[in-house]
Design a protein around this motif. Sequence first.
Motif, PDB file in Angstrom:
ATOM      1  N   SER A 326       0.823  -1.220   0.000  1.00 49.32           N
ATOM      2  CA  SER A 326       0.000   0.000   0.000  1.00 49.32           C
ATOM      3  C   SER A 326       0.850   1.261   0.000  1.00 49.32           C
ATOM      4  O   SER A 326       0.404   2.319  -0.429  1.00 49.32           O
ATOM      5  CB  SER A 326      -0.912   0.023   1.225  1.00 49.32           C
ATOM      6  OG  SER A 326      -1.847  -1.010   1.145  1.00 49.32           O
ATOM      7  N   ARG A 327       2.073   1.149   0.518  1.00 48.97           N
ATOM      8  CA  ARG A 327       2.918   2.353   0.597  1.00 48.97           C
ATOM      9  C   ARG A 327       3.349   2.843  -0.780  1.00 48.97           C
ATOM     10  O   ARG A 327       3.807   3.973  -0.901  1.00 48.97           O
ATOM     11  CB  ARG A 327       4.131   2.093   1.490  1.00 48.97           C
ATOM     12  CG  ARG A 327       5.139   1.122   0.909  1.00 48.97           C
ATOM     13  CD  ARG A 327       6.223   0.789   1.917  1.00 48.97           C
ATOM     14  NE  ARG A 327       5.644   0.233   3.127  1.00 48.97           N
ATOM     15  CZ  ARG A 327       6.274   0.141   4.292  1.00 48.97           C
ATOM     16  NH1 ARG A 327       7.507   0.587   4.402  1.00 48.97           N
ATOM     17  NH2 ARG A 327       5.694  -0.390   5.336  1.00 48.97           N
ATOM     18  N   PHE A 328       3.207   1.985  -1.789  1.00 55.34           N
ATOM     19  CA  PHE A 328       3.592   2.395  -3.129  1.00 55.34           C
ATOM     20  C   PHE A 328       2.391   3.084  -3.770  1.00 55.34           C
ATOM     21  O   PHE A 328       1.604   2.477  -4.493  1.00 55.34           O
ATOM     22  CB  PHE A 328       4.082   1.193  -3.937  1.00 55.34           C
ATOM     23  CG  PHE A 328       5.195   0.462  -3.234  1.00 55.34           C
ATOM     24  CD1 PHE A 328       6.429   1.079  -3.060  1.00 55.34           C
ATOM     25  CD2 PHE A 328       5.006  -0.804  -2.701  1.00 55.34           C
ATOM     26  CE1 PHE A 328       7.456   0.429  -2.372  1.00 55.34           C
ATOM     27  CE2 PHE A 328       6.015  -1.456  -2.018  1.00 55.34           C
ATOM     28  CZ  PHE A 328       7.244  -0.841  -1.848  1.00 55.34           C
ATOM     29  N   VAL A 331       2.963   8.903  -3.906  1.00 50.31           N
ATOM     30  CA  VAL A 331       2.987  10.179  -3.201  1.00 50.31           C
ATOM     31  C   VAL A 331       4.413  10.636  -2.885  1.00 50.31           C
ATOM     32  O   VAL A 331       4.793  11.759  -3.192  1.00 50.31           O
ATOM     33  CB  VAL A 331       2.151  10.111  -1.896  1.00 50.31           C
ATOM     34  CG1 VAL A 331       2.321  11.390  -1.068  1.00 50.31           C
ATOM     35  CG2 VAL A 331       0.674   9.891  -2.222  1.00 50.31           C
ATOM     36  N   TYR A 333       7.576   8.621  -3.307  1.00 55.28           N
ATOM     37  CA  TYR A 333       8.677   8.111  -4.131  1.00 55.28           C
ATOM     38  C   TYR A 333       8.067   7.108  -5.084  1.00 55.28           C
ATOM     39  O   TYR A 333       6.906   6.733  -4.961  1.00 55.28           O
ATOM     40  CB  TYR A 333       9.758   7.440  -3.248  1.00 55.28           C
ATOM     41  CG  TYR A 333       9.205   6.413  -2.296  1.00 55.28           C
ATOM     42  CD1 TYR A 333       8.822   5.138  -2.740  1.00 55.28           C
ATOM     43  CD2 TYR A 333       9.008   6.717  -0.951  1.00 55.28           C
ATOM     44  CE1 TYR A 333       8.285   4.209  -1.873  1.00 55.28           C
ATOM     45  CE2 TYR A 333       8.465   5.782  -0.080  1.00 55.28           C
ATOM     46  CZ  TYR A 333       8.112   4.527  -0.541  1.00 55.28           C
ATOM     47  OH  TYR A 333       7.564   3.612   0.307  1.00 55.28           O
ATOM     48  N   ARG A 351      -0.723   3.162  -9.579  1.00 58.47           N
ATOM     49  CA  ARG A 351      -0.608   1.748  -9.204  1.00 58.47           C
ATOM     50  C   ARG A 351      -0.932   0.838 -10.389  1.00 58.47           C
ATOM     51  O   ARG A 351      -0.309  -0.218 -10.543  1.00 58.47           O
ATOM     52  CB  ARG A 351      -1.492   1.450  -7.986  1.00 58.47           C
ATOM     53  CG  ARG A 351      -0.891   2.037  -6.708  1.00 58.47           C
ATOM     54  CD  ARG A 351      -1.836   2.032  -5.531  1.00 58.47           C
ATOM     55  NE  ARG A 351      -2.207   0.725  -5.027  1.00 58.47           N
ATOM     56  CZ  ARG A 351      -1.488   0.004  -4.165  1.00 58.47           C
ATOM     57  NH1 ARG A 351      -0.354   0.475  -3.697  1.00 58.47           N
ATOM     58  NH2 ARG A 351      -1.915  -1.175  -3.747  1.00 58.47           N
TER      59      ARG A 351
ATOM     60  N   ALA B  46       7.837   5.816   5.650  1.00 55.03           N
ATOM     61  CA  ALA B  46       7.541   4.506   5.065  1.00 55.03           C
ATOM     62  C   ALA B  46       8.339   4.249   3.790  1.00 55.03           C
ATOM     63  O   ALA B  46       7.793   3.899   2.752  1.00 55.03           O
ATOM     64  CB  ALA B  46       6.037   4.347   4.803  1.00 55.03           C
ATOM     65  N   ASN B  83      -6.030  -0.607   7.345  1.00 54.95           N
ATOM     66  CA  ASN B  83      -5.619  -0.268   5.985  1.00 54.95           C
ATOM     67  C   ASN B  83      -6.542   0.751   5.322  1.00 54.95           C
ATOM     68  O   ASN B  83      -7.751   0.531   5.243  1.00 54.95           O
ATOM     69  CB  ASN B  83      -5.618  -1.540   5.122  1.00 54.95           C
ATOM     70  CG  ASN B  83      -4.581  -2.550   5.585  1.00 54.95           C
ATOM     71  OD1 ASN B  83      -3.389  -2.397   5.316  1.00 54.95           O
ATOM     72  ND2 ASN B  83      -5.029  -3.583   6.300  1.00 54.95           N
ATOM     73  N   PHE B  85      -6.083   4.240   2.221  1.00 52.49           N
ATOM     74  CA  PHE B  85      -5.182   5.124   1.494  1.00 52.49           C
ATOM     75  C   PHE B  85      -5.462   6.573   1.843  1.00 52.49           C
ATOM     76  O   PHE B  85      -6.610   7.017   1.800  1.00 52.49           O
ATOM     77  CB  PHE B  85      -5.371   4.946  -0.025  1.00 52.49           C
ATOM     78  CG  PHE B  85      -4.745   3.686  -0.555  1.00 52.49           C
ATOM     79  CD1 PHE B  85      -3.399   3.650  -0.880  1.00 52.49           C
ATOM     80  CD2 PHE B  85      -5.504   2.538  -0.742  1.00 52.49           C
ATOM     81  CE1 PHE B  85      -2.807   2.495  -1.378  1.00 52.49           C
ATOM     82  CE2 PHE B  85      -4.926   1.375  -1.238  1.00 52.49           C
ATOM     83  CZ  PHE B  85      -3.573   1.358  -1.557  1.00 52.49           C
ATOM     84  N   PRO B  87      -2.925  10.418   1.637  1.00 51.56           N
ATOM     85  CA  PRO B  87      -1.542  10.893   1.427  1.00 51.56           C
ATOM     86  C   PRO B  87      -0.767  11.125   2.718  1.00 51.56           C
ATOM     87  O   PRO B  87       0.451  10.992   2.717  1.00 51.56           O
ATOM     88  CB  PRO B  87      -1.723  12.206   0.657  1.00 51.56           C
ATOM     89  CG  PRO B  87      -3.040  12.070  -0.017  1.00 51.56           C
ATOM     90  CD  PRO B  87      -3.898  11.255   0.900  1.00 51.56           C
ATOM     91  N   LEU B  89      -0.977   9.289   5.298  1.00 51.09           N
ATOM     92  CA  LEU B  89      -0.782   7.985   5.953  1.00 51.09           C
ATOM     93  C   LEU B  89       0.257   7.219   5.118  1.00 51.09           C
ATOM     94  O   LEU B  89      -0.094   6.511   4.183  1.00 51.09           O
ATOM     95  CB  LEU B  89      -2.107   7.214   6.002  1.00 51.09           C
ATOM     96  CG  LEU B  89      -2.061   5.913   6.794  1.00 51.09           C
ATOM     97  CD1 LEU B  89      -1.994   6.191   8.291  1.00 51.09           C
ATOM     98  CD2 LEU B  89      -3.265   5.052   6.486  1.00 51.09           C
ATOM     99  N   PRO B  90       1.530   7.375   5.457  1.00 52.08           N
ATOM    100  CA  PRO B  90       2.580   6.969   4.505  1.00 52.08           C
ATOM    101  C   PRO B  90       2.589   5.477   4.161  1.00 52.08           C
ATOM    102  O   PRO B  90       2.903   5.128   3.034  1.00 52.08           O
ATOM    103  CB  PRO B  90       3.877   7.357   5.224  1.00 52.08           C
ATOM    104  CG  PRO B  90       3.484   8.308   6.298  1.00 52.08           C
ATOM    105  CD  PRO B  90       2.071   7.994   6.664  1.00 52.08           C
ATOM    106  N   LYS B  91       2.287   4.615   5.102  1.00 51.13           N
ATOM    107  CA  LYS B  91       2.358   3.184   4.802  1.00 51.13           C
ATOM    108  C   LYS B  91       1.120   2.679   4.074  1.00 51.13           C
ATOM    109  O   LYS B  91       1.090   1.558   3.596  1.00 51.13           O
ATOM    110  CB  LYS B  91       2.527   2.373   6.100  1.00 51.13           C
ATOM    111  CG  LYS B  91       3.841   2.634   6.826  1.00 51.13           C
ATOM    112  CD  LYS B  91       4.029   1.701   8.010  1.00 51.13           C
ATOM    113  CE  LYS B  91       3.058   1.959   9.141  1.00 51.13           C
ATOM    114  NZ  LYS B  91       3.208   3.270   9.792  1.00 51.13           N
ATOM    115  N   GLY B  92       0.065   3.488   4.043  1.00 52.29           N
ATOM    116  CA  GLY B  92      -1.206   2.992   3.524  1.00 52.29           C
ATOM    117  C   GLY B  92      -1.933   2.180   4.587  1.00 52.29           C
ATOM    118  O   GLY B  92      -2.956   1.558   4.318  1.00 52.29           O
ATOM    119  N   TYR B  93      -1.389   2.157   5.774  1.00 53.92           N
ATOM    120  CA  TYR B  93      -2.096   1.567   6.924  1.00 53.92           C
ATOM    121  C   TYR B  93      -1.595   2.241   8.186  1.00 53.92           C
ATOM    122  O   TYR B  93      -0.477   2.768   8.226  1.00 53.92           O
ATOM    123  CB  TYR B  93      -1.914   0.045   7.009  1.00 53.92           C
ATOM    124  CG  TYR B  93      -0.488  -0.449   7.096  1.00 53.92           C
ATOM    125  CD1 TYR B  93       0.182  -0.521   8.318  1.00 53.92           C
ATOM    126  CD2 TYR B  93       0.199  -0.857   5.961  1.00 53.92           C
ATOM    127  CE1 TYR B  93       1.477  -0.983   8.409  1.00 53.92           C
ATOM    128  CE2 TYR B  93       1.505  -1.314   6.026  1.00 53.92           C
ATOM    129  CZ  TYR B  93       2.145  -1.371   7.260  1.00 53.92           C
ATOM    130  OH  TYR B  93       3.437  -1.817   7.338  1.00 53.92           O
TER     131      TYR B  93
END
Lengths: 492, 485
Positions: A326-328, A331, A333, A351, B46, B83, B85, B87, B89-93
Motif C-alpha cells: 500500500s505504501r507504493f 505520493v 517516491y 498503481r 515509510a 488499511n 489510502f 496521502p 498515511l505513509p504506509k497505507g495503513y
Amino acid sequence: MINASLTELRAALDAGQTSSVELANLFLDRIDRLDGTLNSFITVDRARALDAARAADARIATGSAGPLTGIPIAHKDVFCTQGVLTTCGSRMLSNFVSPYDAHVVELLGRAGAVMLGKTNMDEFAMGSSNENSHFGAVRNPWNTDRIPGGSSGGSAAAVAARLVPAATGTDTGGSVRQPAALTGVTGIKPTYGVVSRYGMIAYASSFDQAGVFAASAEDCALMLSAIAGFDPRDSTSLERPAEDYSLALQQSAAEPARPLAGLRIGLPEEFFGDGLAADVRAAVEAAIEEYRRLGATTVAVKLPNAKLAIPAYYVLAPAEASSNLSRFDGVRYGHRAAEYGDLDDMYRKSRAEGFGAEVKRRILVGTYVLSHGYYDAYYLQAQKLRRLIAEDFRAAFTQCDVIAGPTSPTTAWAIGAKTDDPVQMYLSDIYTIAVNLAGLPGLSHPAGFGDGGLPVGLQLIGNYFDESRLLGTAHRYQQATDWHLRRPAIAA
Amino acid sequence: MSRNDWEVVIGLEVHAQLNTASKIFSGASTAFGSEPNRQASAVDIALPGVLPVLNRGAVERAIRFGLAIDAQVAPKSVFARKNYFYPDLPKGYQISQFELPVVSGGTITIRVGEGDKAYEKTVNLTRAHLEEDAGKSLHEDFHGMSGIDLNRAGTPLLEIVSEPDMRSSAEAVAYARALHALVRWIEICDGNMQEGSFRCDANVSVRRPGGPLGTRREIKNLNSFRFLQQAIDFEVQWQIERLEDGGTIQQATVLFDPDTGETRVMRTKEDAHDYRYFPDPDLMPLVIVPEWIDRVREQLPELPAAMKARFIDDYGLSAYDATTLTASREVATYYQAAVDAAGQAQAKTCANWVMGDLAARLNKAELDVTASPVSPTQLAGLVTRIADNTISNAIGKKVFDALWNGEGDSADDIIEAQGLKQVTDSGAIEAMIDEVLAANQKSVDEFRAGKEKAFNALVGQVMKASRGKANPAQVNEILRRKLGG
C-alpha cells in the motif's frame, strides 16, 4: 579463478595471487559478456564496485581482512542499497534510489564483500520463474530457453553462470531454494528471524527471510555467517548469539568413511507422490542413496497437512502483500502517473501503471481475504492451517534430524510455459512453501541432472536453528560428490 | 412531543498524545512545531524495507493509564494494521490495536453540575489502545495542490473509548475534563488541546427513554471542551428535530464547524472504509509481564480519586471542595503542600484560601498555579498567623496581597515590617473604645434605642481606629460590655 570457492578466493587474495580489483574486473567483464543473454542483473555499478574493491585491497594489505573481504558478490534487487537503484523488479520502483542500506547489505559491506550489482527478480518477489520482472525474464544458464526459477532467479542464474561467486536472495515460499535447484547451485534460507529483514522490501512479512546462493554449502556457510544475527531494527529478529556456520563444517567425522553416521533423514511420503517428475525422482533417490552410503539412516515421516500449504500460503502471503504494497502510492517516491485528475485517480493510475499482473493479482486476492465478512473464512482458516503444518514438522522431527526430498517437482521449464496458468506456477513451489509456513530453515543443493541435462536440487529441511546441521550435512555430501562443481557450458 | 421526551446517549473516543520523546515505532523526535518533515525518519515516511520497533515508553504510559482507571492491563495484546489510502498515511495503513487492546475496562467518576444540583456519576470505559498518529495534509499555500507534513506521523496515541454512558453534553464535558485532568495527573499526556494532544470524538444518538439505542452519528476531532459541548448540543437538537419531523438518522461521521456552530456530514456508512484489520506481522504480540505492571504501579502518584477521598475523610472537606482541589494535579499538589506546612487542623482554611483568594488572583492574572507568586509555604505561614490570632482574617487578605506583590518573604516578615500584628491588649482596646464612644454619641444613643445596626458601626469605628489590627472578638466583647453596662 571464476570457478574457485570463496575459501580459495580468500587464500588467493591473502597470498597476493590476485587482488580484489582484479577479481571485480574479472567478474564484471563476464557480466558484460554474458548477461546480455542471461539478463540476471538489473543494475551493474562498475565504478562503485571498483571503489569497494580498492578499499578491500587496502584492508587486505593491512592484514585485517575478514573471510569475505574483497570477494565479489551481488544483491537481489529486493535489498535497499544506499545510492544505488533498488527496483524490486518493478516499474513502481524503477526510479527509486534508496537513501539507506538494508541490514544484509550493511553487514556484507562491513565484511568487505564487493557488490558488483543488483540482480533481477520477480516483481516484489512474487513468482517462481522470474518472468514477472519489469526488467524482463532471466534465462537459465543451463538452457537459455528455460526459466531459472524465482523469485531470486537473477541471483541464482548469476551464481550458476559464474558471473559472481555468491549472491543474496530472499525466500518467502521457496524463492531461494527453488531457483537454486533449477540452476544447479546451493542455496539456504535460514530459520525465520535469523537474518534481519530491515531494508529488505517486504512481500509477505511473516514469511520473508533472506538467504544466500553459492556453489557449495561451504561457501553458503561463509555468506550466511556474515548476514545472520540479531538486529534491534527488526522486531521479528531473534535475539540469539551470532553463529559461525563454517565451524560445523570443519569438524572431523568420527568415522571418516561414514561421516554422516548417526544422522536420521526423514523422507516425507507426501514429497514423493504424484506430480513428481520421473527424472527428478530418480536423481533425488540416487542422492538419498548416496546419503545412506555416507552413513545416514532414512526413516519415513508424514506431513499430512503439507498438501494444504499452497492454499494456506496463497491466502496469507497475498493478505500481507496487499497491505505491505500500500505504501507504493506515488505520493513520496516511486512511480507516479504523468497525468491524473484527483487524488483517487492518481492512486489508481500510478498503481495500475506501476504494478505488473501477478502483483495486482496478489493484491486483489489479499484485499479480498482480509475484507469484512471474508476474514474469518479465509485469513483465520489459513492461520489455523499454518499452525497444523508447523505441528506436522514438529512431530516429524521427533523421528528424524533432517527432512529430505526434491526441492522442485520438475526441472526448469520453458520460458512462457506456465505464464498463462498461475495455479500451475504456484504448484511448482509445492515442496518449499510448507517450510516457510513453519518458519523452518531449508537448503537446496545440486543432486544431479534430469532430462535435457537440467539440474535437479535436493531439499534439506532442518529443525529451528539447525542451519549448521543442514550446511554440515550438505557439505559431507558435496565432499563425496561433484554435482555442485558442474558448470553450464556458458560458464566455461 | 418535546425535547424532554428524548434521552441523549453519548460515548466519547479520546485520542491522547503520549508524551514520549520519540515516536511509537521510530526514533524520530515528537516535539511539536518544527519545520515540516524535519522530524520524519525513514520509518515515518515509510520508505521501502523499513520496519517498526515499539517504543516501550509508550507502553509504559498505557499501563499507567490502565492502572489509574483500575482497568485490566492485557498480559498479551496485538498490534493490527488498519488499511486505507490517504496521502498523510505513509504506509497505507495505520498501526493500531484492534481485537486485543492493551487496556480493557476501567471507570472514571465525574461530578456534574454545580451547587444543589451537582451529582456524581461513574463512567465505564470500554478500552484504551495504542496506535500511531498520521501526518498532516496542508491544503493552503500550495497553489491548488496539497502539502504533506509527516512530522506528526508515528506520534504515539492512546485512544480511550468510553461506553455510551453519558446522557447530556454536560456529562460528556465533565467526563472529558476528568479524563484530561487524569492523563496530565499521571503525566502521560501534556493535554495541550490547541496542539492536538487531546482530541475528542463524540458518538451521539437519541432515543425514547428505555427504548432501543438510536442510530449514532460520530462528531470528529473536537479540540476544546466548549466545542465539544456546542457540537453535542447542536447534534442532539438536530437529531431530535429530524426524528420529530418523521425522518430517520443515517449512521454518519460528521464534522463540527465552530464558525457556524453546526455539524455537517463528512461520510456516511455507505462510503465507510473496510479497514481490513489484521495482526501486523512486523510486530510481535505485546507481552506485559506482571513485574512490569508492578514497577509502574510503584511509580504512580496518588491518584485524584484516592486523594479526593482522603481530603474528605481526613481533612473534613466537602465533596465539592475535594473535587475542586483534585481537578488538576497542580492545584492538588499546591494544596497538599500548604496543608503539610500549616498542619492538618488548617486543612479547611487552606482549602478556602486556595479556592478563594488564590484562585481569583491567579485567574485574574491568567497564571497557572505552578507560577503562583505566593508559594504553598507562604500561604501556610499566613493561615497559621490567622489561626493563632496574630492577625485577623481581614488583615490576612492584606498580608496575602503583600505576599502576592513580593513585599516580603513570609507572612511573618510582612506582619512585622508593616506592623500588622493584632492588638490583643485589652487595656489598649478599651482605651480605643472609650475614644470612639466619646466621639460617636449618636450611634451610642441609637444602639440604646434598640438599633443593633449601630453596634456594627461602632465596631467598624474601633477597627478603623486600630487600623484593622484590634482583635475583632475582643472589640465586640468589650464594646458590648461598655454599652450594656
